[in-house]
Design a protein around this motif. Structure first.
Motif, PDB file in Angstrom:
ATOM      1  N   LYS A 243      50.576  36.810  44.368  1.00  0.00           N
ATOM      2  CA  LYS A 243      51.056  35.990  43.051  1.00  0.00           C
ATOM      3  C   LYS A 243      50.082  35.916  42.121  1.00  0.00           C
ATOM      4  CE  LYS A 243      53.383  31.694  42.567  1.00  0.00           C
ATOM      5  NZ  LYS A 243      53.655  30.670  42.949  1.00  0.00           N
ATOM      6  N   ARG A 244      48.857  35.900  42.382  1.00  0.00           N
ATOM      7  CA  ARG A 244      47.835  35.857  41.169  1.00  0.00           C
ATOM      8  C   ARG A 244      47.907  37.254  40.292  1.00  0.00           C
ATOM      9  NH1 ARG A 244      42.587  32.380  40.915  1.00  0.00           N
ATOM     10  NH2 ARG A 244      43.558  30.135  41.125  1.00  0.00           N
ATOM     11  N   ASP A 245      47.831  38.164  41.198  1.00  0.00           N
ATOM     12  CA  ASP A 245      47.894  39.538  40.573  1.00  0.00           C
ATOM     13  C   ASP A 245      49.069  39.988  39.804  1.00  0.00           C
ATOM     14  OD1 ASP A 245      47.179  42.166  40.483  1.00  0.00           O
ATOM     15  OD2 ASP A 245      48.286  42.964  41.722  1.00  0.00           O
ATOM     16  N   ARG A 246      50.446  39.329  40.291  1.00  0.00           N
ATOM     17  CA  ARG A 246      51.750  39.501  39.537  1.00  0.00           C
ATOM     18  C   ARG A 246      51.421  38.759  38.083  1.00  0.00           C
ATOM     19  NH1 ARG A 246      53.635  38.660  44.604  1.00  0.00           N
ATOM     20  NH2 ARG A 246      54.518  36.542  43.750  1.00  0.00           N
ATOM     21  N   ILE A 247      50.823  37.553  38.291  1.00  0.00           N
ATOM     22  CA  ILE A 247      50.629  36.721  37.120  1.00  0.00           C
ATOM     23  C   ILE A 247      49.947  37.214  35.987  1.00  0.00           C
ATOM     24  CG2 ILE A 247      50.116  34.490  36.312  1.00  0.00           C
ATOM     25  CD1 ILE A 247      51.393  33.248  38.672  1.00  0.00           C
ATOM     26  N   MET A 248      48.769  37.710  36.584  1.00  0.00           N
ATOM     27  CA  MET A 248      47.699  38.194  35.702  1.00  0.00           C
ATOM     28  C   MET A 248      48.138  39.383  34.955  1.00  0.00           C
ATOM     29  SD  MET A 248      43.786  39.281  36.887  1.00  0.00           S
ATOM     30  CE  MET A 248      42.518  40.028  35.755  1.00  0.00           C
ATOM     31  N   THR A 249      49.077  40.152  35.409  1.00  0.00           N
ATOM     32  CA  THR A 249      49.660  41.462  34.954  1.00  0.00           C
ATOM     33  C   THR A 249      50.803  40.997  33.879  1.00  0.00           C
ATOM     34  OG1 THR A 249      48.512  42.737  36.844  1.00  0.00           O
ATOM     35  CG2 THR A 249      50.274  43.628  35.525  1.00  0.00           C
ATOM     36  N   GLU A 250      51.709  40.259  34.600  1.00  0.00           N
ATOM     37  CA  GLU A 250      52.935  40.230  34.138  1.00  0.00           C
ATOM     38  C   GLU A 250      52.935  39.372  32.998  1.00  0.00           C
ATOM     39  OE1 GLU A 250      55.955  39.912  37.256  1.00  0.00           O
ATOM     40  OE2 GLU A 250      54.967  41.895  38.063  1.00  0.00           O
TER      41      GLU A 250
ATOM     42  N   GLY B  40      39.199  15.834  48.837  1.00  0.00           N
ATOM     43  CA  GLY B  40      38.572  16.645  49.630  1.00  0.00           C
ATOM     44  C   GLY B  40      38.820  18.263  49.423  1.00  0.00           C
ATOM     45  N   GLY B  41      39.365  18.566  48.011  1.00  0.00           N
ATOM     46  CA  GLY B  41      39.667  19.951  47.703  1.00  0.00           C
ATOM     47  C   GLY B  41      41.163  20.085  47.968  1.00  0.00           C
ATOM     48  N   ARG B  42      41.940  19.253  48.502  1.00  0.00           N
ATOM     49  CA  ARG B  42      43.344  19.730  48.732  1.00  0.00           C
ATOM     50  C   ARG B  42      44.199  20.093  47.517  1.00  0.00           C
ATOM     51  NH1 ARG B  42      45.942  15.642  53.573  1.00  0.00           N
ATOM     52  NH2 ARG B  42      44.235  15.754  55.064  1.00  0.00           N
ATOM     53  N   GLY B  43      44.870  20.845  47.562  1.00  0.00           N
ATOM     54  CA  GLY B  43      45.813  21.442  46.499  1.00  0.00           C
ATOM     55  C   GLY B  43      44.966  22.659  45.795  1.00  0.00           C
ATOM     56  N   ASN B  44      44.248  23.235  46.610  1.00  0.00           N
ATOM     57  CA  ASN B  44      43.546  24.211  46.149  1.00  0.00           C
ATOM     58  C   ASN B  44      43.856  25.633  46.606  1.00  0.00           C
ATOM     59  OD1 ASN B  44      40.985  25.373  44.623  1.00  0.00           O
ATOM     60  ND2 ASN B  44      39.829  25.137  46.408  1.00  0.00           N
ATOM     61  N   MET B  45      44.050  25.831  47.852  1.00  0.00           N
ATOM     62  CA  MET B  45      43.978  27.380  48.512  1.00  0.00           C
ATOM     63  C   MET B  45      45.548  27.404  48.922  1.00  0.00           C
ATOM     64  SD  MET B  45      41.141  28.595  48.174  1.00  0.00           S
ATOM     65  CE  MET B  45      41.350  29.979  49.293  1.00  0.00           C
ATOM     66  N   GLY B  46      45.989  28.807  48.823  1.00  0.00           N
ATOM     67  CA  GLY B  46      47.658  28.908  49.273  1.00  0.00           C
ATOM     68  C   GLY B  46      47.533  30.411  49.625  1.00  0.00           C
ATOM     69  N   PRO B  47      48.814  30.818  49.913  1.00  0.00           N
ATOM     70  CA  PRO B  47      48.859  32.286  50.486  1.00  0.00           C
ATOM     71  C   PRO B  47      49.380  33.244  49.107  1.00  0.00           C
ATOM     72  CG  PRO B  47      50.889  30.747  50.925  1.00  0.00           C
ATOM     73  CD  PRO B  47      49.831  30.123  50.505  1.00  0.00           C
ATOM     74  N   ALA B  48      48.944  34.344  49.173  1.00  0.00           N
ATOM     75  CA  ALA B  48      48.862  35.278  48.220  1.00  0.00           C
ATOM     76  C   ALA B  48      50.265  35.696  48.140  1.00  0.00           C
ATOM     77  CB  ALA B  48      48.119  36.421  48.348  1.00  0.00           C
ATOM     78  N   HIS B  49      51.273  35.568  49.149  1.00  0.00           N
ATOM     79  CA  HIS B  49      52.651  36.075  49.051  1.00  0.00           C
ATOM     80  C   HIS B  49      53.449  35.134  49.990  1.00  0.00           C
ATOM     81  CE1 HIS B  49      51.104  40.058  48.617  1.00  0.00           C
ATOM     82  NE2 HIS B  49      50.394  39.978  49.273  1.00  0.00           N
TER      83      HIS B  49
END
Length: 271
Positions: free
Chosen positions: A229-236, A27-36
């Motif tokens: 978190k995604r922003d940091r990974i994308m940049t760094e 059912g899509g579990r393991g998909n969404m999470g917090p940005a911080h």
């Protein structure tokens, strides 16, 4: 010419569809999470194997909380981490969590999930959908999801060779999230080869992050949540790109996108 023997593209596509079935059954579990996320100071350690339905429950929560952790694959017939697990807990049962931040070691999936929400979530308690008060924590849908993984094998691929090879000098790093079918195939290969790795969860942080690879539910250029978190990974880490799975192997100074290429590399290097 490729340095690695090519696996059948058709075979890989079939496996990808099987992996997608696992995601749909959950059912899509393991998909969404917090940005911080609330990231522990010391890395969480999880003894597990990919096809185990109880381990899947824990990994889904790890993604829901967007936590990184060290995976120590302990598949059936394996020895690289499985013998170590038995020495620590007296059993070869997985999942088994070690949290050095709280001096805690836990064996049962529900106990692990409750611990993670108590210490690494803003609400401080386990949401109802992730709580099983009585009986078997692995629901029918979860067990059916495991069947699709079992079709691709749950045992150590080369137990004697794996044991003789031992652990890589430095842990590999895999950027993924639990519901990603392509990431699942890579984790299965790491599990079969008993190669330990740091799983860097890169959960989808909002509705706009959903979509097909390279396509998102947003207008114009995709931008992750600023400072998340995604922003940091994308940049760094990914030099302006955001694609999963992404493997870093510091032992060979290798970085790779694309699940099929990663699997071929793992077979060649650690198989």
């Amino acid at each position: 010419m490729s340095l690695f023997p090519k696996m059948s593209t058709v075979s890989h596509q079939v496996k990808s569809l099987q992996a997608l079935t696992t995601t749909l059954l959950r059912g899509g579990r393991g998909n969404m999470g917090p940005a911080h996320p609330i990231m522990p100071e010391k890395m969480l350690v999880l003894y597990e194997h990919e096809a185990c339905p109880y381990c899947r429950r824990v990994r889904e929560v790890m993604t829901h909380l967007n936590l990184d952790y060290e995976s120590r694959p302990s598949p059936h017939k394996g020895h690289v981490y499985r013998d170590e697990l038995k020495a620590k807990s007296g059993k070869t049962q997985v999942p088994y969590l070690i949290d050095a931040n709280t001096d805690t070691q836990l064996l049962e999936s529900q106990d692990i999930i409750d611990h993670l929400y108590a210490h690494y979530s803003k609400q401080g308690s386990t949401p109802k959908r992730y709580r099983v008060d009585n009986g078997d924590g692995a629901t029918l849908s979860n067990k059916l999801a495991s069947v699709t993984s079992m079709l691709r094998g749950v045992k150590a691929a080369h137990p004697k060779k794996n044991k003789a090879r031992g652990k890589p000098e430095q842990l590999l790093e895999l950027y993924s999230f639990e519901a990603s079918p392509y990431s699942r195939l890579v984790r299965e290969k790491l599990s079969q080869l008993e190669v330990g790795f740091i799983n860097r969860n890169v959960a989808r942080e909002r509705l706009q992050d959903n979509g097909l690879p390279g396509l998102h539910l947003t207008l114009g250029k995709y931008e992750p949540i600023k400072g998340g978190k995604r922003d940091r990974i994308m940049t760094e880490v990914m030099d302006g790109k955001l694609q999963f799975p992404y493997l870093i192997d510091p032992n060979t100074h290798t970085t790779m996108f694309e699940s099929q290429a990663i699997i071929e590399y793992l077979d060649k290097t650690y198989g």
